[in-house]
Write a protein that holds these residues in place. Sequence first.
Motif, PDB file in Angstrom:
ATOM      1  N   ASP A 133      72.657  60.290 -38.775  1.00 39.39           N
ATOM      2  CA  ASP A 133      71.878  60.548 -39.988  1.00 39.39           C
ATOM      3  C   ASP A 133      72.791  60.874 -41.165  1.00 39.39           C
ATOM      4  O   ASP A 133      72.531  60.451 -42.296  1.00 39.39           O
ATOM      5  CB  ASP A 133      70.899  61.701 -39.753  1.00 39.39           C
ATOM      6  N   ILE A 134      73.855  61.616 -40.888  1.00 38.77           N
ATOM      7  CA  ILE A 134      74.843  61.923 -41.930  1.00 38.77           C
ATOM      8  C   ILE A 134      75.443  60.634 -42.468  1.00 38.77           C
ATOM      9  O   ILE A 134      75.586  60.442 -43.682  1.00 38.77           O
ATOM     10  CB  ILE A 134      75.959  62.829 -41.369  1.00 38.77           C
ATOM     11  N   THR A 135      75.783  59.714 -41.569  1.00 39.78           N
ATOM     12  CA  THR A 135      76.382  58.438 -41.967  1.00 39.78           C
ATOM     13  C   THR A 135      75.422  57.625 -42.826  1.00 39.78           C
ATOM     14  O   THR A 135      75.813  57.072 -43.868  1.00 39.78           O
ATOM     15  CB  THR A 135      76.784  57.619 -40.721  1.00 39.78           C
ATOM     16  N   ASN A 136      74.167  57.545 -42.406  1.00 38.23           N
ATOM     17  CA  ASN A 136      73.173  56.761 -43.151  1.00 38.23           C
ATOM     18  C   ASN A 136      72.896  57.363 -44.531  1.00 38.23           C
ATOM     19  O   ASN A 136      72.823  56.636 -45.537  1.00 38.23           O
ATOM     20  CB  ASN A 136      71.869  56.670 -42.353  1.00 38.23           C
ATOM     21  N   LEU A 137      72.740  58.684 -44.580  1.00 37.12           N
ATOM     22  CA  LEU A 137      72.489  59.348 -45.860  1.00 37.12           C
ATOM     23  C   LEU A 137      73.687  59.212 -46.796  1.00 37.12           C
ATOM     24  O   LEU A 137      73.530  58.955 -47.989  1.00 37.12           O
ATOM     25  CB  LEU A 137      72.180  60.828 -45.629  1.00 37.12           C
ATOM     26  N   SER A 138      74.868  59.386 -46.229  1.00 38.79           N
ATOM     27  CA  SER A 138      76.085  59.277 -47.035  1.00 38.79           C
ATOM     28  C   SER A 138      76.240  57.875 -47.610  1.00 38.79           C
ATOM     29  O   SER A 138      76.607  57.706 -48.780  1.00 38.79           O
ATOM     30  CB  SER A 138      77.300  59.641 -46.177  1.00 38.79           C
ATOM     31  N   PHE A 139      75.933  56.867 -46.801  1.00 41.96           N
ATOM     32  CA  PHE A 139      76.035  55.476 -47.271  1.00 41.96           C
ATOM     33  C   PHE A 139      75.064  55.210 -48.423  1.00 41.96           C
ATOM     34  O   PHE A 139      75.440  54.638 -49.451  1.00 41.96           O
ATOM     35  CB  PHE A 139      75.748  54.515 -46.108  1.00 41.96           C
ATOM     36  N   SER A 140      73.820  55.641 -48.256  1.00 44.19           N
ATOM     37  CA  SER A 140      72.815  55.422 -49.301  1.00 44.19           C
ATOM     38  C   SER A 140      73.182  56.145 -50.591  1.00 44.19           C
ATOM     39  O   SER A 140      73.039  55.594 -51.688  1.00 44.19           O
ATOM     40  CB  SER A 140      71.445  55.909 -48.813  1.00 44.19           C
ATOM     41  N   LEU A 141      73.690  57.377 -50.453  1.00 47.26           N
ATOM     42  CA  LEU A 141      74.042  58.163 -51.634  1.00 47.26           C
ATOM     43  C   LEU A 141      75.243  57.584 -52.376  1.00 47.26           C
ATOM     44  O   LEU A 141      75.261  57.564 -53.613  1.00 47.26           O
ATOM     45  CB  LEU A 141      74.331  59.612 -51.230  1.00 47.26           C
ATOM     46  N   LYS A 142      76.232  57.106 -51.633  1.00 46.17           N
ATOM     47  CA  LYS A 142      77.419  56.586 -52.324  1.00 46.17           C
ATOM     48  C   LYS A 142      77.129  55.255 -53.024  1.00 46.17           C
ATOM     49  O   LYS A 142      77.689  54.978 -54.088  1.00 46.17           O
ATOM     50  CB  LYS A 142      78.611  56.462 -51.368  1.00 46.17           C
ATOM     51  N   ILE A 143      76.229  54.449 -52.460  1.00 47.18           N
ATOM     52  CA  ILE A 143      75.821  53.211 -53.136  1.00 47.18           C
ATOM     53  C   ILE A 143      75.065  53.546 -54.417  1.00 47.18           C
ATOM     54  O   ILE A 143      75.297  52.958 -55.483  1.00 47.18           O
ATOM     55  CB  ILE A 143      74.937  52.348 -52.209  1.00 47.18           C
ATOM     56  N   PHE A 144      74.162  54.516 -54.315  1.00 47.42           N
ATOM     57  CA  PHE A 144      73.381  54.938 -55.482  1.00 47.42           C
ATOM     58  C   PHE A 144      74.285  55.548 -56.554  1.00 47.42           C
ATOM     59  O   PHE A 144      74.149  55.253 -57.755  1.00 47.42           O
ATOM     60  CB  PHE A 144      72.319  55.945 -55.052  1.00 47.42           C
ATOM     61  N   ALA A 145      75.229  56.405 -56.134  1.00 43.58           N
ATOM     62  CA  ALA A 145      76.145  57.047 -57.078  1.00 43.58           C
ATOM     63  C   ALA A 145      77.023  56.013 -57.773  1.00 43.58           C
ATOM     64  O   ALA A 145      77.276  56.102 -58.977  1.00 43.58           O
ATOM     65  CB  ALA A 145      77.008  58.072 -56.356  1.00 43.58           C
ATOM     66  N   ALA A 146      77.479  55.009 -57.014  1.00 42.53           N
ATOM     67  CA  ALA A 146      78.304  53.952 -57.604  1.00 42.53           C
ATOM     68  C   ALA A 146      77.507  53.152 -58.629  1.00 42.53           C
ATOM     69  O   ALA A 146      78.017  52.802 -59.699  1.00 42.53           O
ATOM     70  CB  ALA A 146      78.833  53.038 -56.504  1.00 42.53           C
ATOM     71  N   GLN A 147      76.255  52.875 -58.317  1.00 41.36           N
ATOM     72  CA  GLN A 147      75.388  52.115 -59.226  1.00 41.36           C
ATOM     73  C   GLN A 147      75.184  52.858 -60.547  1.00 41.36           C
ATOM     74  O   GLN A 147      75.318  52.273 -61.631  1.00 41.36           O
ATOM     75  CB  GLN A 147      74.043  51.864 -58.546  1.00 41.36           C
ATOM     76  N   ILE A 148      74.873  54.151 -60.474  1.00 45.36           N
ATOM     77  CA  ILE A 148      74.670  54.946 -61.685  1.00 45.36           C
ATOM     78  C   ILE A 148      75.980  55.078 -62.468  1.00 45.36           C
ATOM     79  O   ILE A 148      75.990  54.983 -63.706  1.00 45.36           O
ATOM     80  CB  ILE A 148      74.133  56.347 -61.335  1.00 45.36           C
ATOM     81  N   SER A 149      77.087  55.269 -61.766  1.00 46.70           N
ATOM     82  CA  SER A 149      78.390  55.433 -62.421  1.00 46.70           C
ATOM     83  C   SER A 149      78.786  54.175 -63.185  1.00 46.70           C
ATOM     84  O   SER A 149      79.329  54.257 -64.296  1.00 46.70           O
ATOM     85  CB  SER A 149      79.462  55.785 -61.387  1.00 46.70           C
ATOM     86  N   VAL A 150      78.524  53.017 -62.595  1.00 45.22           N
ATOM     87  CA  VAL A 150      78.830  51.746 -63.269  1.00 45.22           C
ATOM     88  C   VAL A 150      78.026  51.630 -64.559  1.00 45.22           C
ATOM     89  O   VAL A 150      78.556  51.219 -65.602  1.00 45.22           O
ATOM     90  CB  VAL A 150      78.531  50.551 -62.331  1.00 45.22           C
ATOM     91  N   HIS A 151      76.764  52.027 -64.500  1.00 47.94           N
ATOM     92  CA  HIS A 151      75.924  51.969 -65.700  1.00 47.94           C
ATOM     93  C   HIS A 151      76.478  52.897 -66.787  1.00 47.94           C
ATOM     94  O   HIS A 151      76.564  52.514 -67.961  1.00 47.94           O
ATOM     95  CB  HIS A 151      74.498  52.367 -65.346  1.00 47.94           C
ATOM     96  N   VAL A 152      76.871  54.108 -66.400  1.00 49.31           N
ATOM     97  CA  VAL A 152      77.400  55.077 -67.369  1.00 49.31           C
ATOM     98  C   VAL A 152      78.715  54.578 -67.965  1.00 49.31           C
ATOM     99  O   VAL A 152      78.932  54.660 -69.187  1.00 49.31           O
ATOM    100  CB  VAL A 152      77.608  56.453 -66.694  1.00 49.31           C
ATOM    101  N   LEU A 153      79.588  54.044 -67.128  1.00 46.58           N
ATOM    102  CA  LEU A 153      80.887  53.548 -67.607  1.00 46.58           C
ATOM    103  C   LEU A 153      80.707  52.383 -68.585  1.00 46.58           C
ATOM    104  O   LEU A 153      81.428  52.292 -69.591  1.00 46.58           O
ATOM    105  CB  LEU A 153      81.755  53.126 -66.425  1.00 46.58           C
TER     106      LEU A 153
END
Length: 276
Positions: free
Chosen positions: A140-160
């Motif tokens: 569950d940690i692996t799945n949650l971490s994967f989803s969060l890092k994809i989401f964080a990368a997506q938002i970060s790209v938009h901000v950059l």
Amino acid sequence: MAKSPKIVMTDLMQKCMIGAVLLFMYAPTFIWMWDRWFARDSYYSHGILIPLVSIFLIWQKRDALKKIKCESSHWGMKLFFLGIAIHLLSALFRVYFTSGFSIIIVLYGLILHFYGTKLFNDVLFLVSLLFFMIALPLVDITNLSFSLKIFAAQISVHVLNQMHMPCTQQGSAIIMRHAYVVVDDVCSGLRSLITLMALGSLFAYWMKSTVIKKTILFLTTIPIAVLTNVMRIVFLAFVSEVWGGKVASGHLHDISGFIVFTGAFCLLYLAQKMIE
């Protein structure tokens, strides 16, 4: 009518015997929790503090709790044996996660049996706080971490891109003109989210307000954790683009983690004041 010293001693011996048996039964679960707390890159390094905080806060209420008349509840033994049954099934299949949760159910049952409903209601939150010390299964940690890092990368790209720093996303990687930034599991923000939720529950407990407002404060920990983690990724991506990846991946990477969590703590405090 006060209990005689003999009855008090008998009650104390009974509680000590039950405690000793439970410690023996749950020894493998406690060892598992200890390993998860102190594992390298643990998401639950705060776990060891949770029972200490819970015990301390209950101890602070000791004078008020002593004034409550102890009346045994019939739900006590029902919850106790339910918790024991869950533990035995968990031990049979070596599922330590559910065994950890059964500890809290057992504690609920013992408090209701020995002290009654009134005292149980007074310490319910402080005992429930122990849920934050129990580590989620690694899958569950692996799945949650994967989803969060994809989401964080997506938002970060938009901000950059809004900052006029052209970049694209490829999975959890941010591709820039002169830098290639990978948002790995450590930077997913899950560790901060788990710790901040535990902290947010304490802030909600201390806040003198309605249950609805306390719930709202607790839920603010999720956007705060995501926001501060995105700020960290954007900052490190900016440094990588301007000064190079070696600068961003050095001590600055670790220091930024502490700074971001401090910022999250301040935002949580500000949210508490605003909601109050």
